[in-house]
Write a protein that holds these residues in place. Sequence first.
Motif, mmCIF file in Angstrom:
data_model
loop_
_atom_site.group_PDB
_atom_site.id
_atom_site.type_symbol
_atom_site.label_atom_id
_atom_site.label_comp_id
_atom_site.label_asym_id
_atom_site.label_seq_id
_atom_site.Cartn_x
_atom_site.Cartn_y
_atom_site.Cartn_z
ATOM 1 N N THR A 110 0.845 -1.185 0.000
ATOM 2 C CA THR A 110 0.000 0.000 0.000
ATOM 3 C C THR A 110 0.882 1.237 0.000
ATOM 4 O O THR A 110 1.773 1.360 0.844
ATOM 5 N N PRO A 111 0.684 2.168 -0.934
ATOM 6 C CA PRO A 111 1.523 3.375 -0.958
ATOM 7 C C PRO A 111 1.454 4.117 0.365
ATOM 8 O O PRO A 111 0.367 4.337 0.915
ATOM 9 N N LEU A 112 2.593 4.496 0.892
ATOM 10 C CA LEU A 112 2.647 5.215 2.156
ATOM 11 C C LEU A 112 2.150 6.648 1.974
ATOM 12 O O LEU A 112 2.325 7.241 0.906
ATOM 13 N N PRO A 113 1.526 7.212 3.002
ATOM 14 C CA PRO A 113 1.086 8.615 2.924
ATOM 15 C C PRO A 113 2.253 9.529 2.575
ATOM 16 O O PRO A 113 3.369 9.344 3.065
ATOM 17 N N GLY A 114 1.986 10.495 1.705
ATOM 18 C CA GLY A 114 3.011 11.449 1.334
ATOM 19 C C GLY A 114 3.901 11.015 0.190
ATOM 20 O O GLY A 114 4.747 11.784 -0.261
ATOM 21 N N THR A 115 3.716 9.782 -0.305
ATOM 22 C CA THR A 115 4.547 9.303 -1.404
ATOM 23 C C THR A 115 3.933 9.671 -2.759
ATOM 24 O O THR A 115 2.781 10.097 -2.846
ATOM 25 N N PHE A 116 4.710 9.472 -3.798
ATOM 26 C CA PHE A 116 4.266 9.777 -5.153
ATOM 27 C C PHE A 116 3.008 8.990 -5.526
ATOM 28 O O PHE A 116 2.003 9.562 -5.975
ATOM 29 N N LEU A 117 3.044 7.666 -5.332
ATOM 30 C CA LEU A 117 1.899 6.843 -5.716
ATOM 31 C C LEU A 117 0.662 7.132 -4.880
ATOM 32 O O LEU A 117 -0.470 6.928 -5.345
ATOM 33 N N GLY A 138 5.514 3.206 -2.606
ATOM 34 C CA GLY A 138 4.863 4.374 -3.176
ATOM 35 C C GLY A 138 5.820 5.455 -3.619
ATOM 36 O O GLY A 138 5.435 6.370 -4.354
ATOM 37 N N ASP A 139 7.069 5.367 -3.195
ATOM 38 C CA ASP A 139 8.052 6.374 -3.578
ATOM 39 C C ASP A 139 8.622 6.074 -4.964
ATOM 40 O O ASP A 139 8.582 4.942 -5.443
ATOM 41 N N ILE A 140 9.166 7.113 -5.570
ATOM 42 C CA ILE A 140 9.787 6.989 -6.887
ATOM 43 C C ILE A 140 11.269 7.327 -6.768
ATOM 44 O O ILE A 140 11.644 8.259 -6.056
ATOM 45 N N ILE A 141 12.098 6.546 -7.436
ATOM 46 C CA ILE A 141 13.552 6.686 -7.358
ATOM 47 C C ILE A 141 14.101 6.986 -8.747
ATOM 48 O O ILE A 141 13.706 6.357 -9.727
ATOM 49 N N GLY A 142 15.015 7.950 -8.824
ATOM 50 C CA GLY A 142 15.685 8.234 -10.089
ATOM 51 C C GLY A 142 14.897 9.088 -11.040
ATOM 52 O O GLY A 142 15.215 9.157 -12.237
ATOM 53 N N GLU A 143 13.865 9.794 -10.528
ATOM 54 C CA GLU A 143 13.039 10.596 -11.425
ATOM 55 C C GLU A 143 13.806 11.759 -12.041
ATOM 56 O O GLU A 143 13.535 12.153 -13.185
ATOM 57 N N LEU A 144 14.791 12.319 -11.326
ATOM 58 C CA LEU A 144 15.556 13.430 -11.892
ATOM 59 C C LEU A 144 16.391 12.980 -13.082
ATOM 60 O O LEU A 144 16.394 13.619 -14.134
ATOM 61 N N LEU A 166 5.335 16.679 -10.003
ATOM 62 C CA LEU A 166 5.792 18.024 -9.661
ATOM 63 C C LEU A 166 5.623 18.287 -8.168
ATOM 64 O O LEU A 166 6.503 18.877 -7.523
ATOM 65 N N ARG A 167 4.497 17.866 -7.613
ATOM 66 C CA ARG A 167 4.270 18.034 -6.180
ATOM 67 C C ARG A 167 5.266 17.222 -5.369
ATOM 68 O O ARG A 167 5.765 17.679 -4.333
ATOM 69 N N HIS A 168 5.566 16.032 -5.856
ATOM 70 C CA HIS A 168 6.550 15.168 -5.193
ATOM 71 C C HIS A 168 7.935 15.824 -5.199
ATOM 72 O O HIS A 168 8.624 15.855 -4.171
ATOM 73 N N LEU A 169 8.337 16.368 -6.337
ATOM 74 C CA LEU A 169 9.633 17.038 -6.432
ATOM 75 C C LEU A 169 9.683 18.272 -5.531
ATOM 76 O O LEU A 169 10.701 18.542 -4.881
ATOM 77 N N ALA A 222 7.984 18.724 -2.760
ATOM 78 C CA ALA A 222 8.048 18.266 -1.367
ATOM 79 C C ALA A 222 9.466 17.843 -1.002
ATOM 80 O O ALA A 222 9.957 18.142 0.097
ATOM 81 N N ASN A 223 10.143 17.147 -1.922
ATOM 82 C CA ASN A 223 11.522 16.738 -1.658
ATOM 83 C C ASN A 223 12.449 17.940 -1.543
ATOM 84 O O ASN A 223 13.375 17.959 -0.718
ATOM 85 N N LEU A 224 12.221 18.962 -2.370
ATOM 86 C CA LEU A 224 13.033 20.174 -2.308
ATOM 87 C C LEU A 224 12.829 20.883 -0.967
ATOM 88 O O LEU A 224 13.795 21.338 -0.348
ATOM 89 N N ARG A 225 11.588 20.963 -0.527
ATOM 90 C CA ARG A 225 11.303 21.587 0.771
ATOM 91 C C ARG A 225 11.963 20.806 1.905
ATOM 92 O O ARG A 225 12.496 21.389 2.845
#
Length: 236
Positions: free
Chosen positions: A7-14, A78-84, A127-130, A132-135
């Motif tokens: 199950t995707p964790l809260p706050g993750t991309f998925l 639920g997280d995404i790796i290597g999107e950049l 975009l929201r995920h990126l 959040a990671n920047l913040r």
Amino acid sequence: MDIASSTPLPGTFLHQLDETQRHGLTRAGSTRQYRAGIALVHHGDPSEHVIVLESGWVKATVTGRNGWETLLAIRGAGDIIGELSGLDAEPRMATVTTLTAVTATILSAERFETFLMGNWPVARALLRHLAANLRESDRRRALHGQSNGDTRLTAMLHELVTRHGIPVAEGMAIDLPLSQKDLASSVGVSREVAARTMRLLRERGIVATHRRRVVVRRPDLLRVLALSVSMSTEAS
């Protein structure tokens, strides 16, 4: 929450996507499984594929010229790796290693970009995920410059228990296979400072430590300490 939960964790991309969008993303790639201790990507690697975690936990690290390994992040279902690297084709910014058995969807950069172009809600979620990671990165840099080792480590423990804590009889368990070295490197302190801080937290009845497991008995007090000054007068 079981560490192998799909199950995707809260706050993750998925977690931002609905079921149809998740399935569409999964169908665009291929599913693979990895055992614990496997490096999914290496720092400086030119590979451009994107990894979407379906279950399990990974850590992102960077090793400096002096051999000191810094823990940058912990990511789960639920997280995404290597999107950049998938978007700009630049080398990997960190080494990502599995902490547990992991199931993941692998997409080539080309297929990932094509999927985003045809799915604006998914692109917006990215975009929201990126953002959040920047913040998160900015907040950690600010904390690093304004506090000492005690406060940074308690803040990290508070973040871990808030995001990944599992309710148990004693309180909230951080049931991730992280060593004391991992915790120390995540906030830029020595293992000695980390050991001292954990000892103080144990003596105050705030945490209990076990092998590769920390139980936070008083999350309320941990939060107060995470926002306060150093717990001791020793330099860190």
